[in-house]
Design a protein around this motif. Structure first.
Motif, mmCIF file in Angstrom:
data_model
loop_
_atom_site.group_PDB
_atom_site.id
_atom_site.type_symbol
_atom_site.label_atom_id
_atom_site.label_comp_id
_atom_site.label_asym_id
_atom_site.label_seq_id
_atom_site.Cartn_x
_atom_site.Cartn_y
_atom_site.Cartn_z
ATOM 1 N N ALA A 59 73.384 42.900 68.578
ATOM 2 C CA ALA A 59 72.270 42.026 68.928
ATOM 3 C C ALA A 59 72.265 40.865 67.939
ATOM 4 O O ALA A 59 72.581 41.043 66.762
ATOM 5 C CB ALA A 59 70.952 42.786 68.877
ATOM 6 N N PHE A 60 71.928 39.714 68.431
ATOM 7 C CA PHE A 60 71.914 38.513 67.603
ATOM 8 C C PHE A 60 70.543 37.864 67.680
ATOM 9 O O PHE A 60 69.950 37.784 68.749
ATOM 10 C CB PHE A 60 72.955 37.499 68.105
ATOM 11 N N ILE A 61 70.063 37.391 66.541
ATOM 12 C CA ILE A 61 68.845 36.579 66.525
ATOM 13 C C ILE A 61 69.304 35.159 66.811
ATOM 14 O O ILE A 61 70.291 34.677 66.241
ATOM 15 C CB ILE A 61 68.134 36.670 65.163
ATOM 16 N N THR A 62 68.578 34.486 67.713
ATOM 17 C CA THR A 62 68.948 33.125 68.079
ATOM 18 C C THR A 62 67.726 32.213 68.001
ATOM 19 O O THR A 62 66.588 32.672 67.966
ATOM 20 C CB THR A 62 69.541 33.066 69.509
ATOM 21 N N ILE A 63 68.009 30.919 67.989
ATOM 22 C CA ILE A 63 66.967 29.900 67.945
ATOM 23 C C ILE A 63 67.462 28.661 68.684
ATOM 24 O O ILE A 63 68.671 28.405 68.734
ATOM 25 C CB ILE A 63 66.600 29.551 66.479
ATOM 26 N N ASN A 64 66.530 27.907 69.237
ATOM 27 C CA ASN A 64 66.859 26.619 69.830
ATOM 28 C C ASN A 64 67.097 25.652 68.663
ATOM 29 O O ASN A 64 66.168 25.366 67.901
ATOM 30 C CB ASN A 64 65.697 26.158 70.707
ATOM 31 N N PRO A 65 68.302 25.129 68.505
ATOM 32 C CA PRO A 65 68.591 24.283 67.335
ATOM 33 C C PRO A 65 67.832 22.964 67.306
ATOM 34 O O PRO A 65 67.622 22.387 66.245
ATOM 35 C CB PRO A 65 70.103 24.041 67.444
ATOM 36 N N PHE A 66 67.373 22.495 68.460
ATOM 37 C CA PHE A 66 66.647 21.226 68.509
ATOM 38 C C PHE A 66 65.268 21.335 67.837
ATOM 39 O O PHE A 66 64.674 20.325 67.494
ATOM 40 C CB PHE A 66 66.505 20.743 69.954
ATOM 41 N N LEU A 67 64.784 22.564 67.629
ATOM 42 C CA LEU A 67 63.492 22.748 66.962
ATOM 43 C C LEU A 67 63.536 22.311 65.505
ATOM 44 O O LEU A 67 62.543 21.849 64.965
ATOM 45 C CB LEU A 67 63.061 24.214 67.033
ATOM 46 N N GLY A 88 74.497 18.640 83.894
ATOM 47 C CA GLY A 88 73.622 17.816 83.067
ATOM 48 C C GLY A 88 72.869 18.660 82.060
ATOM 49 O O GLY A 88 72.771 19.877 82.208
ATOM 50 N N PRO A 89 72.313 18.036 81.009
ATOM 51 C CA PRO A 89 71.639 18.783 79.944
ATOM 52 C C PRO A 89 70.447 19.605 80.416
ATOM 53 O O PRO A 89 70.125 20.635 79.836
ATOM 54 C CB PRO A 89 71.217 17.715 78.933
ATOM 55 N N GLU A 90 69.782 19.157 81.490
ATOM 56 C CA GLU A 90 68.616 19.894 81.989
ATOM 57 C C GLU A 90 69.004 21.246 82.582
ATOM 58 O O GLU A 90 68.150 22.114 82.758
ATOM 59 C CB GLU A 90 67.851 19.054 83.024
ATOM 60 N N GLU A 91 70.271 21.450 82.852
ATOM 61 C CA GLU A 91 70.745 22.717 83.430
ATOM 62 C C GLU A 91 71.137 23.732 82.364
ATOM 63 O O GLU A 91 71.518 24.845 82.693
ATOM 64 C CB GLU A 91 71.944 22.458 84.346
ATOM 65 N N ALA A 92 71.058 23.345 81.089
ATOM 66 C CA ALA A 92 71.565 24.207 80.020
ATOM 67 C C ALA A 92 70.469 24.698 79.082
ATOM 68 O O ALA A 92 69.515 23.983 78.790
ATOM 69 C CB ALA A 92 72.610 23.447 79.206
ATOM 70 N N LEU A 93 70.625 25.926 78.650
ATOM 71 C CA LEU A 93 69.864 26.465 77.524
ATOM 72 C C LEU A 93 70.824 26.466 76.344
ATOM 73 O O LEU A 93 71.978 26.880 76.490
ATOM 74 C CB LEU A 93 69.410 27.897 77.808
ATOM 75 N N ILE A 94 70.359 26.029 75.199
ATOM 76 C CA ILE A 94 71.203 25.965 74.014
ATOM 77 C C ILE A 94 70.569 26.816 72.924
ATOM 78 O O ILE A 94 69.377 26.678 72.622
ATOM 79 C CB ILE A 94 71.344 24.509 73.487
ATOM 80 N N PHE A 95 71.371 27.675 72.317
ATOM 81 C CA PHE A 95 70.912 28.512 71.217
ATOM 82 C C PHE A 95 71.931 28.501 70.091
ATOM 83 O O PHE A 95 73.123 28.320 70.328
ATOM 84 C CB PHE A 95 70.718 29.967 71.669
ATOM 85 N N SER A 96 71.429 28.717 68.890
ATOM 86 C CA SER A 96 72.275 28.930 67.715
ATOM 87 C C SER A 96 72.021 30.342 67.213
ATOM 88 O O SER A 96 70.880 30.813 67.237
ATOM 89 C CB SER A 96 71.913 27.938 66.599
ATOM 90 N N ILE A 97 73.089 30.976 66.752
ATOM 91 C CA ILE A 97 72.948 32.315 66.183
ATOM 92 C C ILE A 97 72.436 32.186 64.750
ATOM 93 O O ILE A 97 72.919 31.364 63.973
ATOM 94 C CB ILE A 97 74.287 33.075 66.229
#
Length: 152
Positions: A59-67, A88-97
């Motif tokens: 399991a990984f803890i993730t966060i939205n990097p744009f925050l 397009g960007p609106e179709e994507a969820l982005i996370f950082s581990i």
């Protein structure tokens, strides 16, 4: 709404909506054989758990990097975008581990973002070559620099 029971590392057995399932056909770096996950809200926002459906100890803890890095830019290979069918960007969820060591700062990997198609829930881990993005960004320090000193 269909639910599924999941054995988690953080919360034991829980029920999650089937729409929280995410598949990484190539796995994640270092975990290539593990493909199926669920994305779960963590008790502490703004974090999420990316919990393996195949092995509860993964399991990984993730966060939205744009925050914490509003200037974050993803210069992603076109093949990766095509592979998960994002136009397009609106179709994507982005996370950082996120890494939370026993001592030292909590860091986020901005060099290897997780990119997930919002509709199909198919994801891929990318690798960014921009030298600004490292594997260990101090989240609290970045929040201060961004003028968002509110603790996570």
């Amino acid at each position: 709404m269909s639910t599924v029971k999941v054995q988690t590392k953080a919360y034991g057995i829980i029920e999650v909506d089937e729409r929280q399932k995410v598949t990484f056909p190539s796995g994640l770096f270092g975990f290539e054989s593990v493909k199926d996950y669920v994305l779960i809200d963590a008790e502490r926002q703004p974090f999420y758990w990316l919990q393996s459906l195949e092995a509860e100890h993964i399991a990984f803890i993730t966060i939205n990097p744009f925050l914490f890095r509003p200037d974050y830019e993803l210069d992603i290979d076109d093949d990766l975008v095509k592979e998960i069918d994002i136009s397009g960007p609106e179709e994507a969820l982005i996370f950082s581990i996120v890494t939370i060591p026993p001592s030292g700062p909590m860091t986020a990997n901005l060099q290897g973002p997780l990119i997930i198609n919002r509709t199909t829930r198919i994801g891929k881990q990318g690798i960014l070559i921009d030298p600004r993005w490292k594997t260990k960004h101090d989240i609290m320090e970045e929040l201060k620099l961004a003028g968002k000193e509110k603790p996570c």
